[in-house]
Enzyme design. Structure first.
Site, short mmCIF file in Angstrom:
data_model
loop_
_atom_site.label_atom_id
_atom_site.label_comp_id
_atom_site.label_asym_id
_atom_site.label_seq_id
_atom_site.Cartn_x
_atom_site.Cartn_y
_atom_site.Cartn_z
N ASP A 14 0.81 -1.23 0.00
CA ASP A 14 0.00 0.00 0.00
C ASP A 14 0.84 1.27 0.00
OD1 ASP A 14 -2.40 -1.41 -0.05
OD2 ASP A 14 -2.36 -1.68 2.12
N ARG A 95 2.67 5.20 17.17
CA ARG A 95 2.29 6.31 16.28
C ARG A 95 2.95 7.63 16.68
NH1 ARG A 95 1.85 2.50 12.97
NH2 ARG A 95 0.02 1.20 13.20
N ASP A 124 -5.62 4.60 14.00
CA ASP A 124 -4.28 5.08 13.66
C ASP A 124 -4.30 6.40 12.87
OD1 ASP A 124 -2.79 3.23 15.06
OD2 ASP A 124 -2.98 1.73 13.49
N SER A 175 -4.36 -7.92 8.39
CA SER A 175 -3.69 -6.64 8.52
C SER A 175 -2.85 -6.70 9.78
CB SER A 175 -4.74 -5.53 8.60
OG SER A 175 -4.12 -4.35 9.04
N1 ARG Z 1 -6.53 -2.02 17.23
C1 ARG Z 1 -5.20 -1.65 17.61
C2 ARG Z 1 -5.14 -0.18 17.92
O1 ARG Z 1 -5.93 0.58 17.48
C3 ARG Z 1 -4.17 -2.06 16.63
C4 ARG Z 1 -4.29 -1.52 15.24
C5 ARG Z 1 -3.13 -2.01 14.46
N2 ARG Z 1 -3.38 -2.32 13.11
C6 ARG Z 1 -3.43 -3.55 12.56
N3 ARG Z 1 -3.29 -3.61 11.31
N4 ARG Z 1 -3.61 -4.65 13.25
O2 ARG Z 1 -4.24 0.22 18.64
#
Ligand code: ARG
Length: 401
Positions: A14, A95, A124, A175
């Protein structure tokens, strides 16, 4: 001068396609920035070269692994932060450090905009953009998947048409986001929340059903931070890595939850955080003997709020900063050793010692040497129950009328 955009680059399909996609949609030059937060996998030089091969005018790699461990994982550990009582904030704490490096790169390369690969449904995007608004209020944000209709199918078609140096055939149904603090896996088969996760989902942990012999480990802390494992001095990054390896081999730290996203969706996620969960367990047990009762009770409440703020993308907010100051103050005496056994998916504490402990053997013992004056208890209980007793008398009186 041509406008410049800094892109948070992971090396995956991506964000590789996003380089050319953003270029075509905006006419801007794209600078790819990859941040090392201990995610492992491909070398950063390979990732850098791929970005250039995909059309980035510059590709920049930031080694933030120690910074991430020291300034992001350690505060999470000191807080014992678990969002909704389960999730050690793996992605949520990565992040803000990525944002820091994106803003720095934007300044260095004269960019006006920051881009990231998040969708419009998750947490995110919020964490990236709130972070950027805070650290670089003059910078604009763009998310090609959300704002420039970059779907998966279009990404594959684009990569093939342009002959980009990235594999488009390897189809991963999940993912995944990972760093040294843990790994998060979602989507695909896991979206049916009755489906148990299959073996192929896991990478940081071995199956706990068939563990090797129990592994006993001693973790030493100073002011809430791990400083030695089995007597060998370690940095925070080394401590996390070593426990990822040892607790991971025992299947410690697998978490399967349906959590509340900030955007109002409940979503299912599988986490693996062997090092983080072993450290949080050890740290909490050391606090149990070194932190005074009222401070400890209040800290649990503060910790929950802290976890919510961080989950919700408020890492750089004033309230989070104030709570940090409180938490830091509670860690002054959290120094000592925790002995724990890692086995069969569990990290179980079986010994603790500390020079700054509040555990008083002479007060606690039921054997000879007891210094606790039991005669004080009667009067204490009388007064402790007084307020409720008076109220109860009133209730009976009123009910009798
Ligand atoms: N749900 C978790 C959060 O918001 C992890 C998100 C991470 N992304 C993934 N592709 N699993 O902190």
């Amino acid at each position: 001068m041509t406008e410049r955009i800094v892109l948070a680059y992971s090396g995956g399909l991506d964000t590789s396609v996003a380089i050319g996609w953003i270029g075509e949609a905006t006419g801007a030059e794209v600078i790819a920035v990859a941040v090392d937060v201990g995610q492992g996998g491909e070398s950063l030089e390979t990732i850098r070269q791929r970005a250039l091969g995909c059309g980035a005018v510059e590709a920049y790699v930031a080694d933030a692994s120690d910074e991430f461990a020291n300034e992001y994982c350690m505060p999470t550990l000191k807080t014992n932060a678990l969002y909704q009582g389960h999730y050690p904030l793996v992605s949520a704490i990565s992040r803000p450090v990525i944002v820091k490096h994106l803003v720095k790169a934007a300044r260095e390369f004269g960019a006006t905009t920051v881009a990231h690969g998040c969708t419009g449904k998750g947490n995110d995007q919020v964490r990236f953009e709130v972070g950027i608004q805070t650290l670089g209020p003059d910078l604009k944000c763009i998310a090609p998947v959300r704002d420039l209709a970059l779907t998966r199918d279009k990404a594959i078609a684009f990569a093939e048409e342009k002959g980009l140096p990235i594999e488009t055939t390897k189809k991963n149904p999940y993912s995944i986001d990972q760093n040294v603090w843990g790994r998060a896996v979602e989507t695909g088969y896991l979206e049916d929340i009755w489906n148990a996760p299959t073996k192929d989902i896991y990478d940081y942990t071995a199956t706990p059903e068939f563990p090797p012999a129990p592994d006993e480990v001693t973790i030493s802390f100073e002011a809430g931070v791990p400083v030695a494992i089995d007597g060998v001095r370690v940095t925070p990054l080394q401590a996390i890595k070593e426990l990822n390896r040892r607790a991971g081999a025992q299947g410690v730290g697998r978490i399967d939850v349906v959590e509340d996203r900030l955007v109002g969706i409940k979503s299912r996620e599988i986490y693996e955080a062997p090092g983080a969960m072993a450290l949080i367990t050890a740290h909490k047990h050391l606090e149990d003997i070194t932190v005074e009762r009222e401070q400890a009770r209040f800290k649990a409440t503060v910790g929950q709020r802290w976890a919510e703020l961080v989950y919700d993308g408020q890492w750089f907010s004033p309230l989070k900063r104030s709570l940090d100051a409180f938490i830091e103050d509670t860690q002054k005496y959290v120094t000592g050793d925790i002995r724990m056994t890692l086995h069969g998916g569990q990290a179980v504490v079986n010994g603790r010692r500390s020079e700054t402990s509040l555990y008083d053997f002479d007060l606690a013992t039921y054997d000879t040497g007891d210094t606790f004056d039991q005669s004080m208890a009667r009067g204490f209980i009388e007064l402790w129950g007084m307020s409720a007793k008076v109220a109860s008398g009133r209730d009976i009186r009123v009910a009798g009328k």
